[in-house]
Motif scaffolding. Structure first.
Motif, PDB file in Angstrom:
ATOM      1  N   GLU A   1       0.797  -1.226   0.000  1.00  0.00           N
ATOM      2  CA  GLU A   1       0.000   0.000   0.000  1.00  0.00           C
ATOM      3  C   GLU A   1       0.831   1.279   0.000  1.00  0.00           C
ATOM      4  O   GLU A   1       0.326   2.328  -0.370  1.00  0.00           O
ATOM      5  N   SER A   2       2.080   1.170   0.424  1.00  0.00           N
ATOM      6  CA  SER A   2       2.872   2.406   0.573  1.00  0.00           C
ATOM      7  C   SER A   2       4.329   2.155   0.203  1.00  0.00           C
ATOM      8  O   SER A   2       4.781   1.008   0.132  1.00  0.00           O
TER       9      SER A   2
ATOM     10  N   ARG B   1       6.009   0.278   2.929  1.00  0.00           N
ATOM     11  CA  ARG B   1       5.745  -1.171   2.922  1.00  0.00           C
ATOM     12  C   ARG B   1       6.661  -1.870   1.910  1.00  0.00           C
ATOM     13  O   ARG B   1       7.177  -2.952   2.171  1.00  0.00           O
TER      14      ARG B   1
ATOM     15  N   ARG C   1       3.228  -3.795  13.182  1.00  0.00           N
ATOM     16  CA  ARG C   1       1.885  -3.510  13.713  1.00  0.00           C
ATOM     17  C   ARG C   1       1.580  -4.494  14.836  1.00  0.00           C
ATOM     18  O   ARG C   1       2.099  -5.609  14.831  1.00  0.00           O
TER      19      ARG C   1
ATOM     20  N   LEU D   1       9.983   6.074  10.359  1.00  0.00           N
ATOM     21  CA  LEU D   1       9.720   4.684  10.762  1.00  0.00           C
ATOM     22  C   LEU D   1      10.713   3.844   9.979  1.00  0.00           C
ATOM     23  O   LEU D   1      10.683   3.830   8.739  1.00  0.00           O
TER      24      LEU D   1
HETATM   25  O1  AHR Z   1       2.460  -0.265   9.820  1.00  0.00           O
HETATM   26  C1  AHR Z   1       3.268   0.757   9.335  1.00  0.00           C
HETATM   27  C2  AHR Z   1       2.531   1.599   8.342  1.00  0.00           C
HETATM   28  O2  AHR Z   1       2.006   0.797   7.333  1.00  0.00           O
HETATM   29  C3  AHR Z   1       3.373   2.615   7.623  1.00  0.00           C
HETATM   30  O3  AHR Z   1       3.516   3.802   8.301  1.00  0.00           O
HETATM   31  C4  AHR Z   1       2.545   2.821   6.412  1.00  0.00           C
HETATM   32  O4  AHR Z   1       3.182   3.527   5.393  1.00  0.00           O
HETATM   33  C5  AHR Z   1       2.252   1.417   6.082  1.00  0.00           C
HETATM   34  O5  AHR Z   1       1.311   1.230   5.181  1.00  0.00           O
END
Ligand code: AHR
Length: 317
Positions: free
Chosen positions: A33-34, A37, A111, A266
């Motif tokens: 998604e990013s 990631r 997470r 991060l």
């Molecule tokens: O869990 C971390 C987050 O998940 C990041 O900050 C974000 O960019 C990603 O999708």
């Protein structure tokens, strides 16, 4: 069962059943998604290769059911350990119990889950509340007492970073009566959704004239929102302050161009500490701390963002 195996005395018994080195590790990744990631995936693959680990990778395409299916498949394959970056915080008990029954240690990456910590070996991540607090405190200082209406782009609903970064930011601005969050909606951690939701915020807030700052739970949403702000005829970074989280290369380009104001880093290297913990565990039963915390620091336009971009642009983001 696993509750027992994770106790130091019994862990040694468990070690007898597996090799002293984790040869085969399953990794259930959320998706892509990013930019952050993507970098985490790259780093994990590289770290595994460097250490001679057979990493079995599964991309869940943002769906928890895919992650649970991947974990069940890893258990059936008899992997030595499982890494999982859990897309949301709830709903993991059953599969974690199944891994525990199979005596396969699970490590959470980046997470958190709301399951009992007895059900996983350790979690590697940042202090997500702290990240949000740092962003909030930065804004309090930046506006220096002036009234400021903030719009917030939240991460994926139900994910621990969305929950914690929201709480942290609210803590950071608590006591600053001049700062108010006037709109808050999920942008699902993606650039596309960040742009779309920002467009709706701009429309609802007098074309953006009533917005003083954007707080985005990740840089990708901020980058999408910056585009929306520009298309609305406003200057991101000046007319609307932009603060976000991750420290990906593209946000440093935006910082260098004066279109973003601050980001909280991060690290994408969650796998290094995770593999270290597993190596020690398999070597002699060493139980890691339940939470292995990575560092977070704030970057602003004063931190030579062009150099930061150069240093990060080839790291897999
Ligand atoms: O869990 C971390 C987050 O998940 C990041 O900050 C974000 O960019 C990603 O999708």
């Amino acid at each position: 069962m696993f509750r027992r195996t994770l106790m130091a005395s019994v862990a040694v018994t468990m070690l007898g059943a597996v090799s002293a080195h984790a040869q085969t590790i399953g990794f259930s990744q959320i998706g892509s998604e990013s930019g952050w990631r993507a970098a985490e995936t790259t780093v994990t693959l590289q770290e595994a290769e460097r250490r001679g680990i057979d990493l079995r990778f599964s991309d869940a395409q943002q769906r928890q059911e895919n992650q649970i299916a991947a974990m069940r498949s890893f258990i059936a394959q008899g992997v030595d350990a499982i890494l999982v970056a859990p897309v949301v915080a709830t709903g993991w008990d059953s599969v974690l119990e199944e891994a525990a029954e199979a005596e396969i240690p699970v490590v959470l990456l980046d997470r958190m889950v709301d399951s009992s910590p007895d059900l996983y070996l350790t979690a590697v991540g940042s202090d997500l509340v702290h990240e949000g607090r740092v962003a909030g405190e930065w804004l309090v200082e930046a506006v220096n007492g002036a009234d400021c209406r903030v719009v917030e782009l939240q991460g994926t609903t139900g994910s621990s970073p969305a929950i914690d970064r929201k709480n942290g930011f609210e803590q950071g601005i608590a006591g600053a009566d001049n700062i108010q969050i006037v709109r808050s909606q999920t942008g699902d951690f993606t650039r596309t959704r960040g742009k779309e939701v920002m467009e709706s915020f701009l429309q609802a807030e007098n074309g953006g004239a009533d917005i003083c700052a954007l707080y985005a739970h990740n840089d990708d949403m901020a980058v999408g929102a910056i585009q929306a702000i520009k298309e609305a005829g406003l200057k991101p970074g000046e007319d609307i302050l932009v603060v976000s989280i991750d420290a990906v290369p593209d946000i440093f380009l935006a910082l260098a161009a004066g279109e973003a104001n601050a980001t909280v880093e991060l690290t994408p290297n969650m796998a290094g500490p995770a593999f270290d913990a597993l190596e020690a565990y398999f070597a002699d039963g060493t139980l890691p701390e339940k939470f292995i915390q990575t560092e977070s620091r704030l970057y602003t336009q004063a931190d030579d963002p062009a150099a930061q971009y150069e240093g990060r642009k080839d790291l897999g983001y």
